[in-house]
Enzyme design. Structure first.
Site, PDB file in Angstrom:
ATOM      1  N   ASP A 105      46.382  39.462  35.645  1.00  0.00           N
ATOM      2  CA  ASP A 105      44.948  39.583  35.934  1.00  0.00           C
ATOM      3  C   ASP A 105      44.708  39.959  37.395  1.00  0.00           C
ATOM      4  OD1 ASP A 105      42.269  39.513  35.366  1.00  0.00           O
ATOM      5  OD2 ASP A 105      42.073  37.348  35.578  1.00  0.00           O
TER       6      ASP A 105
ATOM      7  N   LEU B 249      67.613  41.496  28.086  1.00  0.00           N
ATOM      8  CA  LEU B 249      66.267  40.963  28.321  1.00  0.00           C
ATOM      9  C   LEU B 249      65.305  41.652  27.362  1.00  0.00           C
ATOM     10  CD1 LEU B 249      64.007  39.631  30.177  1.00  0.00           C
ATOM     11  CD2 LEU B 249      64.141  41.692  31.567  1.00  0.00           C
TER      12      LEU B 249
ATOM     13  N   GLU C 266      40.102  41.155  22.683  1.00  0.00           N
ATOM     14  CA  GLU C 266      38.740  41.082  23.238  1.00  0.00           C
ATOM     15  C   GLU C 266      38.477  42.196  24.256  1.00  0.00           C
ATOM     16  OE1 GLU C 266      40.710  38.147  22.900  1.00  0.00           O
ATOM     17  OE2 GLU C 266      39.633  37.858  21.019  1.00  0.00           O
TER      18      GLU C 266
ATOM     19  N   HIS D 236      44.957  49.405  37.606  1.00  0.00           N
ATOM     20  CA  HIS D 236      45.851  49.308  36.443  1.00  0.00           C
ATOM     21  C   HIS D 236      47.145  50.083  36.713  1.00  0.00           C
ATOM     22  CE1 HIS D 236      42.832  47.195  34.312  1.00  0.00           C
ATOM     23  NE2 HIS D 236      42.049  48.227  34.058  1.00  0.00           N
TER      24      HIS D 236
ATOM     25  N   ARG E 245      35.376  46.589  26.846  1.00  0.00           N
ATOM     26  CA  ARG E 245      35.355  47.271  28.166  1.00  0.00           C
ATOM     27  C   ARG E 245      34.827  48.702  28.008  1.00  0.00           C
ATOM     28  NH1 ARG E 245      39.695  45.052  32.328  1.00  0.00           N
ATOM     29  NH2 ARG E 245      39.507  42.888  31.709  1.00  0.00           N
TER      30      ARG E 245
ATOM     31  N   ARG F  57      39.719  43.705  40.548  1.00  0.00           N
ATOM     32  CA  ARG F  57      39.322  43.186  41.870  1.00  0.00           C
ATOM     33  C   ARG F  57      40.144  43.808  42.979  1.00  0.00           C
ATOM     34  NH1 ARG F  57      40.090  37.277  40.315  1.00  0.00           N
ATOM     35  NH2 ARG F  57      40.821  38.281  38.408  1.00  0.00           N
TER      36      ARG F  57
HETATM   37  C1  FPP Z   1      43.355  42.414  33.691  1.00  0.00           C
HETATM   38  O1  FPP Z   1      42.857  42.692  34.960  1.00  0.00           O
HETATM   39  C2  FPP Z   1      44.246  43.468  33.317  1.00  0.00           C
HETATM   40  C3  FPP Z   1      44.193  44.180  32.177  1.00  0.00           C
HETATM   41  C4  FPP Z   1      43.212  43.935  31.092  1.00  0.00           C
HETATM   42  C5  FPP Z   1      45.131  45.270  31.931  1.00  0.00           C
HETATM   43  C6  FPP Z   1      46.517  44.930  32.344  1.00  0.00           C
HETATM   44  C7  FPP Z   1      47.300  46.149  32.362  1.00  0.00           C
HETATM   45  C8  FPP Z   1      48.234  46.427  33.302  1.00  0.00           C
HETATM   46  C9  FPP Z   1      48.669  45.541  34.367  1.00  0.00           C
HETATM   47  C10 FPP Z   1      48.930  47.692  33.192  1.00  0.00           C
HETATM   48  C11 FPP Z   1      49.798  47.497  32.018  1.00  0.00           C
HETATM   49  C12 FPP Z   1      50.773  48.469  31.875  1.00  0.00           C
HETATM   50  C13 FPP Z   1      50.738  49.476  31.025  1.00  0.00           C
HETATM   51  C14 FPP Z   1      51.942  50.271  30.980  1.00  0.00           C
HETATM   52  C15 FPP Z   1      49.580  49.800  30.149  1.00  0.00           C
HETATM   53  P1  FPP Z   1      41.333  43.052  35.134  1.00  0.00           P
HETATM   54  O2  FPP Z   1      41.191  44.518  35.069  1.00  0.00           O
HETATM   55  O3  FPP Z   1      40.511  42.281  34.158  1.00  0.00           O
HETATM   56  O4  FPP Z   1      41.091  42.553  36.585  1.00  0.00           O
HETATM   57  P2  FPP Z   1      39.774  41.904  37.184  1.00  0.00           P
HETATM   58  O5  FPP Z   1      39.667  40.538  36.564  1.00  0.00           O
HETATM   59  O6  FPP Z   1      40.075  41.842  38.642  1.00  0.00           O
HETATM   60  O7  FPP Z   1      38.634  42.816  36.849  1.00  0.00           O
END
Ligand code: FPP
Length: 238
Positions: free
Chosen positions: A22, A133, A69, A39, A73, A26
């Protein structure tokens, strides 16, 4: 920060670590960048973390990349994530395979774009002989939905008067075959589970870290393992 890779006990390594990644949004906002850049940077840190996991001898890592959920977005953000998934595996699958990492997936693939389904299936297929792994990508995953599908799977094969057991559910969960989740890490400072592996973390140690996911480094992973090792796990005993 201390070098936690030198402080951990190499004989008390968690088998399976689940991570709620997460804070991408931000992180991007703080830097006046689009959320998609958060991302992207968040995906770039995955391979170095897998190197640290291999170094520790961790057997499985489950990453919460998209929840059931997350469909609420904005559409461009969702499409961007699927594109990122394709890009990530196109770029990294050769080296992931060479490192002995086996890719697996937990979630409901059918709602993903066809190209993302192919990407994931291809990554699973090409790494299926690997044993060091397991990298378990959780895409369109929800913990409650996981339990519901497991129970429905059991009902489909149910004998007359048969009652469901915890073992019946366990072996039908989308994570079946993976070791117990010993440690759950959530980055980004929030202290909640957000419907991730809710059955599987019944006895996990929970570590919440105040670092945004794109800033998470291997030393943070070692630190979480160090924290795990300081906890006394009793599994209901005294
Ligand atoms: C939550 O942060 C993150 C997600 C919903 C997406 C997570 C995805 C990645 C880390 C990339 C994954 C890798 C691949 C290859 C697809 P948020 O966007 O909700 O952050 P915020 O709470 O700061 O808004």
């Amino acid at each position: 920060m201390k070098d936690y890779s030198r402080l951990i006990d190499r004989k008390k390594i968690p088998s399976h670590i689940a991570i709620i990644m997460d804070g991408n949004g931000r992180w991007a906002k703080k830097k006046s960048l689009p959320r998609s850049e958060g991302h992207r940077r968040g995906s770039e840190i995955i391979e170095p973390l897998m190197d640290a996991a291999l170094d520790m001898g961790i057997r499985a890592v489950s990453l919460y990349a998209f929840s059931t959920e997350n469909w609420v977005r904005p559409k461009p953000e969702i499409i961007g994530l699927w594109k990122l998934l394709d890009y990530f595996f196109n770029e990294k699958i050769v080296s992931i395979k060479a490192k002995g990492i086996r890719v697996r997936h937990s979630g409901f693939l059918d709602r993903l774009p066809a190209s993302s389904q192919r990407t994931i299936r291809n990554a699973i297929d090409t790494t299926r002989e690997n044993k060091k792994l397991t990298l378990n990508f959780c895409l369109n995953y929800g913990g409650r939905q996981d339990i519901v599908q497991a129970v429905n799977g059991w009902i489909d094969g149910r004998g007359r008067n048969e009652r469901v057991s915890a073992r019946d559910i366990e072996k039908r969960l989308l994570t079946a075959g993976l070791p117990e989740v010993d440690l759950l890490i959530r980055t980004g400072g929030e202290c909640r589970i957000s419907n991730f592996l809710i059955w599987q973390i019944a006895y996990s140690e929970l570590v919440f870290m105040d670092v945004l996911w794109p800033d998470f480094r291997p030393n943070h992973l070692y630190k979480a393992v160090y924290e795990f090792q300081l906890r006394e796990r009793r599994f209901g005993g005294i």
